[in-house]
Design an enzyme around this catalytic site. Structure first.
Site, mmCIF file in Angstrom:
data_model
loop_
_atom_site.group_PDB
_atom_site.id
_atom_site.type_symbol
_atom_site.label_atom_id
_atom_site.label_comp_id
_atom_site.label_asym_id
_atom_site.label_seq_id
_atom_site.Cartn_x
_atom_site.Cartn_y
_atom_site.Cartn_z
ATOM 1 N N SER A 119 0.827 -1.208 0.000
ATOM 2 C CA SER A 119 0.000 0.000 0.000
ATOM 3 C C SER A 119 0.859 1.253 0.000
ATOM 4 O O SER A 119 0.600 2.202 -0.734
ATOM 5 C CB SER A 119 -0.927 0.012 1.220
ATOM 6 O OG SER A 119 -1.904 -0.985 1.117
ATOM 7 N N GLU A 120 1.889 1.279 0.869
ATOM 8 C CA GLU A 120 2.825 2.400 0.872
ATOM 9 C C GLU A 120 4.227 1.942 1.237
ATOM 10 O O GLU A 120 4.398 0.974 1.984
ATOM 11 C CB GLU A 120 2.418 3.492 1.881
ATOM 12 C CG GLU A 120 1.702 4.673 1.260
ATOM 13 C CD GLU A 120 0.216 4.429 1.218
ATOM 14 O OE1 GLU A 120 -0.464 5.092 0.418
ATOM 15 O OE2 GLU A 120 -0.252 3.578 1.977
ATOM 16 N N THR A 121 5.180 2.674 0.694
ATOM 17 C CA THR A 121 6.560 2.628 1.154
ATOM 18 C C THR A 121 6.880 4.000 1.732
ATOM 19 O O THR A 121 6.664 5.020 1.078
ATOM 20 C CB THR A 121 7.530 2.299 0.012
ATOM 21 O OG1 THR A 121 7.244 0.981 -0.487
ATOM 22 C CG2 THR A 121 8.972 2.352 0.483
#
Length: 266
Positions: A45-47
Site C-alpha cells: 500500500s505504501e513505502t
C-alpha cells in the site's frame, strides 16, 4: 551500498493482519523517480522514506505503487515502530510531512503507538453521480474531506457487503472513498477504496481516521473511540479527540528486515 528496508504489519497485533508498509530510513533523499520505482517494486500500500535532520526531526514521504501520497497513517505507524525498535529508550518521535507539518508520535504501554494528526473532519456535500454509480447499496449520507468522499451507512453489514465499481470510483480522482457505519462490536467500522491513487481496497487507512474520528465522536457523543477497518486483513485503531488534534493509535508486528541493492539505478 545496500539500503535497509523493513516491512511491518501496522494496526494489528497479529502477523499477516493489518496493513503492510515498507520503511526505508535514509541518510539523504533518493531521487523522486527512484523512490517511486522502489515503491512500485515493493507493491505494498505504501513505502515510507524517512530522513532525520540535524534537529532530530524525521522528515517522511510516502509512495504508493502508483504515486506519492500526501498523508499516510499506517506507514507513519510502521516507521515509528521501526525507529522505536532501533532506539528502545525513546518514547517520543517528531515527524515532518510537507502537507501536514509536524506530527508527534508517542509509544505507550505494551507497544501501543499513538500519532497526533490534524483534525480533518468531513463536511456534508452533494453526492457525485460517479460515487452513487460506484456503490451499491447507496449511502444514507455523503460527506467530503480533503482526502476522500465519506459514504455513511446504517449498519456494519452494509459496509461489509459492498462490492464497489472501482472504475466508477476511479473517476473521482484525486479523491478516494471511505464507507463507514456504526460497528457491531466497535464504535464504528470502515472500508477504504482508492483505485485512482493506490489500488482497489486499502487494508487499513490511518489517515482517514483523522476525519472519521471527529465525525463519529460528534455523532456518538464520545471522545474516545475503538474502530475497525473491515478489509480482508482487518485492522484495529484506537482514536480520540484531543483539542484541535486527532489521536490515532495502533499496534505493529515486524515481518521483514532486509536490504535493497540499487546498483546502477543510483
Amino acid at each position: 551500498m545496500p539500503y535497509p528496508l523493513f516491512v511491518v504489519d501496522a494496526f494489528t497485533r497479529t502477523r499477516f493482519g493489518g496493513n503492510q508498509a515498507a520503511v526505508m530510513p535514509l541518510a539523504a533523499w533518493l531521487p523522486d523517480a527512484l523512490m517511486q520505482a522502489i515503491a512500485t517494486e515493493n507493491n505494498l500500500s505504501e513505502t515510507a522514506f524517512v530522513v532525520k535532520d540535524d534537529k532530530g526531526v524525521f522528515h517522511i514521504r510516502w509512495f504508493s505503487p502508483l504515486t506519492e501520497i500526501d498523508f499516510c497513517g499506517h506507514a507513519t505507524l510502521a516507521s515509528a515502530h521501526v525507529l522505536f525498535g532501533e532506539n528502545p529508550q525513546a518514547n517520543r518521535l517528531r515527524f515532518y510531512a510537507k502537507a501536514l507539518g509536524e506530527l508527534v508520535v508517542t509509544k505507550g504501554e505494551e507497544g501501543l503507538i499513538e500519532m497526533s494528526f490534524p483534525n480533518r473532519a468531513p463536511q456534508a456535500c452533494e453526492a457525485p453521480a460517479a460515487l452513487l454509480a460506484g456503490l451499491e447499496p447507496k449511502p444514507r449520507q455523503v460527506l467530503k474531506s480533503a482526502q476522500a468522499y465519506f459514504a455513511v451507512y446504517g449498519s456494519e453489514a452494509e459496509v461489509r457487503a459492498l462490492k464497489p465499481d472501482l472504475e466508477a470510483l476511479k473517476t473521482l480522482a484525486p479523491f478516494d472513498v471511505v464507507a463507514t457505519a456504526p460497528g457491531d462490536s466497535h464504535d464504528f467500522v470502515s472500508r477504504y477504496f482508492w483505485p485512482a491513487n493506490g489500488g482497489a481496497e486499502d487494508p487499513v487507512t490511518g489517515s482517514i481516521h483523522a476525519g472519521l474520528t471527529p465525525y463519529w465522536a460528534e455523532r456518538l457523543g464520545k471522545a474516545a473511540l475503538h474502530a475497525f477497518q473491515a478489509s480482508a486483513r482487518g485492522g484495529e485503531l484506537f482514536c480520540r479527540i484531543d483539542g484541535e488534534r486527532v489521536l490515532v493509535a495502533g499496534y505493529c508486528v515486524s515481518y521483514l528486515k532486509g536490504s535493497v541493492e540499487l546498483g546502477e539505478a543510483l
